[in-house]
Design a protein around this motif. Structure first.
Motif, PDB file in Angstrom:
ATOM      1  N   PHE A  81     -58.208  55.752 -28.856  1.00 33.41           N
ATOM      2  CA  PHE A  81     -58.517  56.961 -29.619  1.00 33.41           C
ATOM      3  C   PHE A  81     -57.874  58.220 -29.036  1.00 33.41           C
ATOM      4  O   PHE A  81     -57.520  59.132 -29.782  1.00 33.41           O
ATOM      5  N   THR A  82     -57.733  58.287 -27.714  1.00 37.53           N
ATOM      6  CA  THR A  82     -57.072  59.470 -27.144  1.00 37.53           C
ATOM      7  C   THR A  82     -55.564  59.404 -27.337  1.00 37.53           C
ATOM      8  O   THR A  82     -54.891  60.432 -27.385  1.00 37.53           O
ATOM      9  N   ARG A  83     -55.014  58.191 -27.448  1.00 42.26           N
ATOM     10  CA  ARG A  83     -53.581  57.960 -27.638  1.00 42.26           C
ATOM     11  C   ARG A  83     -52.763  58.655 -26.554  1.00 42.26           C
ATOM     12  O   ARG A  83     -51.674  59.164 -26.799  1.00 42.26           O
ATOM     13  N   SER A  84     -53.287  58.655 -25.339  1.00 43.86           N
ATOM     14  CA  SER A  84     -52.607  59.306 -24.218  1.00 43.86           C
ATOM     15  C   SER A  84     -52.926  58.570 -22.921  1.00 43.86           C
ATOM     16  O   SER A  84     -54.076  58.539 -22.497  1.00 43.86           O
ATOM     17  N   GLY A 143     -46.700  48.123 -24.099  1.00 44.07           N
ATOM     18  CA  GLY A 143     -46.793  48.515 -25.502  1.00 44.07           C
ATOM     19  C   GLY A 143     -45.537  49.207 -25.982  1.00 44.07           C
ATOM     20  O   GLY A 143     -45.067  48.989 -27.103  1.00 44.07           O
ATOM     21  N   ALA A 144     -44.962  50.069 -25.131  1.00 47.30           N
ATOM     22  CA  ALA A 144     -43.727  50.767 -25.488  1.00 47.30           C
ATOM     23  C   ALA A 144     -42.574  49.780 -25.632  1.00 47.30           C
ATOM     24  O   ALA A 144     -41.735  49.915 -26.539  1.00 47.30           O
ATOM     25  N   ALA A 145     -42.514  48.761 -24.760  1.00 46.32           N
ATOM     26  CA  ALA A 145     -41.462  47.740 -24.845  1.00 46.32           C
ATOM     27  C   ALA A 145     -41.562  46.978 -26.168  1.00 46.32           C
ATOM     28  O   ALA A 145     -40.541  46.654 -26.797  1.00 46.32           O
ATOM     29  N   VAL A 146     -42.790  46.692 -26.604  1.00 45.83           N
ATOM     30  CA  VAL A 146     -43.005  46.019 -27.889  1.00 45.83           C
ATOM     31  C   VAL A 146     -42.515  46.898 -29.036  1.00 45.83           C
ATOM     32  O   VAL A 146     -41.784  46.440 -29.926  1.00 45.83           O
ATOM     33  N   THR A 147     -42.890  48.173 -29.020  1.00 42.19           N
ATOM     34  CA  THR A 147     -42.501  49.101 -30.085  1.00 42.19           C
ATOM     35  C   THR A 147     -40.983  49.215 -30.195  1.00 42.19           C
ATOM     36  O   THR A 147     -40.410  49.129 -31.288  1.00 42.19           O
ATOM     37  N   ASP A 182     -49.226  53.883 -32.168  1.00 41.26           N
ATOM     38  CA  ASP A 182     -49.404  54.582 -30.898  1.00 41.26           C
ATOM     39  C   ASP A 182     -50.769  54.289 -30.277  1.00 41.26           C
ATOM     40  O   ASP A 182     -50.908  54.208 -29.059  1.00 41.26           O
ATOM     41  N   SER A 183     -51.777  54.106 -31.134  1.00 42.53           N
ATOM     42  CA  SER A 183     -53.124  53.805 -30.633  1.00 42.53           C
ATOM     43  C   SER A 183     -53.156  52.451 -29.931  1.00 42.53           C
ATOM     44  O   SER A 183     -53.665  52.326 -28.812  1.00 42.53           O
TER      45      SER A 183
END
Length: 412
Positions: free
Chosen positions: A258-261, A297-301, A376-377
């Motif tokens: 939920f914070t996405r950070s 997660g970034a590698a997946v995106t 992003d979440s």
């Protein structure tokens, strides 16, 4: 009123967050206009976490290193290996799944003014420049690479300081940690505000046309979280990994979703490491470092959206190029936090591997922004929860190696 507050405080934080989540969904669906002012609670919660996280990291790392005794073992090497391995495998899984379920895109405009990095060297250069950033500027901009660098240097120079000085630094560290506890207690209200904002602002309709892409993206992230990461943990400690995996997803992943950070979730992760009984000298460094380089997660995106562009344009990809993409996505993901826009703006860099023009690649970035509310979440939830998972795994592995008994079922 006092009795109600007393009963509320007796409920676990996860259950409190679940209650806030349910109330937020109900309010956003039934009375969205009336509920809109409540979104300020979400902004205040994320703002408070982001504000305190850089100060927390500076004092915790500085204090841990200043008071570190010579000969005392740390397991940072194992943590970093797990971070890098997890990020690479996430990129590889995303490539394999993208070939199994190829996705085409309806390309979109709207991000022409955004500038993407020109190459891997530019990303790495940005990271190196962040290391030598001004300390005040690093704290102001939440540049965790710079904060870590200064905290480590200050900690090393203060190792020979007087006990009074070390005690003062330790007291500051404890005080900031106590403030973090106060902020985290507001999580249920913060999550409620964030849920209301997400539903009333974005809705669900805009995501339906990208259902297949979201299915592949989220499916890959769930596969990494529930299959790949548990396998890594099992190989390391030879015990059922799922109690620890679910604990990390429940107590770290939910707030990160939920914070996405990742930066805002650093205090949450620190608190969870403390609950798990982990070594403060290790997690005070590994958690902020993980928020920078542990980016499964970034590698997946990066991999999924790049191959979606490849499939849309009908480009043929051989196996060696696909493996190179896995490595490239892992390297780019580690540098994602140093680039404005995070993982999405590194997609053009990966697209260049296949000769895809920048203008087309930036249209793919536009698609990423549209689905970002979910993409992003899930990405942040995977990244942040894995920081604690791998930090705990490395420590339990060291304890087992030293002959100590570790029962994850009891710990998690």
């Amino acid at each position: 009123m006092y009795n109600m507050m007393k009963k509320w405080n007796q409920i676990s934080l996860v259950k409190q967050i679940a209650i806030g989540l349910i109330i937020g969904i109900i309010l956003a669906i039934t009375i969205p206009e009336v509920a809109k002012p409540v979104t300020i609670l979400g902004s205040l919660f994320v703002g408070a976490l982001k504000a305190i996280a850089p100060v927390l990291v500076l004092f915790l790392v500085m204090s841990a290193i200043a008071q570190h005794k010579s000969g005392q073992q740390t397991n940072m090497k194992s943590v970093i290996i797990l971070y890098l391995l997890g990020t690479f495998l996430a990129g590889l899984i995303a490539v394999i799944v993208s070939f199994m379920f190829p996705v085409g895109l309806t390309l979109t405009k709207g991000v022409e003014e955004v500038t993407a990095p020109g190459g891997v060297t530019e990303v790495l250069k940005g990271l190196l420049l962040n290391i030598v950033d001004n300390p005040v500027k690093a704290i102001f901009n939440a540049n965790y690479i710079g904060i870590l660098a200064w905290a480590i240097l200050l900690g090393l120079t203060l190792k020979n300081a007087s006990d009074t000085t070390k005690t003062m630094i330790s007291n500051f560290s404890d005080a900031v940690s106590k403030m973090v506890t106060w902020v985290i207690k507001l999580a249920p209200l913060g999550i409620m505000g964030l849920v209301i904002e997400s539903i009333t602002t974005n809705g669900i309709e805009s995501l339906l046309s990208y259902g297949k892409l979201l299915f592949v993206l989220i499916g890959c992230m769930l596969l990494v979280a529930l299959v790949v990461n548990p396998i890594i943990v099992f190989i390391a400690i030879r015990q059922n990994p799922y109690p620890l995996v679910f604990r990390c997803l429940k107590e770290s992943g939910i707030t990160a979703f939920f914070t996405r950070s990742s930066a805002a979730n650093i205090p949450v992760n620190m608190k969870l490491c403390e609950k798990l009984g982990l070594d403060k000298d290790t997690y005070s460094v590994s958690i902020p470092l993980g928020a920078t380089i542990n980016m499964a997660g970034a590698a997946v995106t990066i991999s999924v959206l790049t191959l979606a562009a490849v499939h849309t344009l009908g480009i043929q990809v051989d196996i060696p190029t696909a493996i190179i993409l896995s490595v490239l996505s892992a390297i780019c993901a580690c540098g994602a936090s140093g680039v404005a826009g995070g993982s999405l703006l590194l997609i053009p860099l990966a697209c260049s591997l296949f000769g895809i023009p920048t203008d087309v690649a930036m249209q793919v970035v536009g698609v990423g922004f549209i689905i970002g509310v979910l993409q992003d979440s899930f990405e942040t939830a995977l990244n942040s929860s894995t920081d604690v998972l791998f930090t705990a795994t490395a420590e339990y592995k060291m304890q087992i190696k030293e002959g100590n008994k570790v029962n994850i079922n009891k710990i998690a």
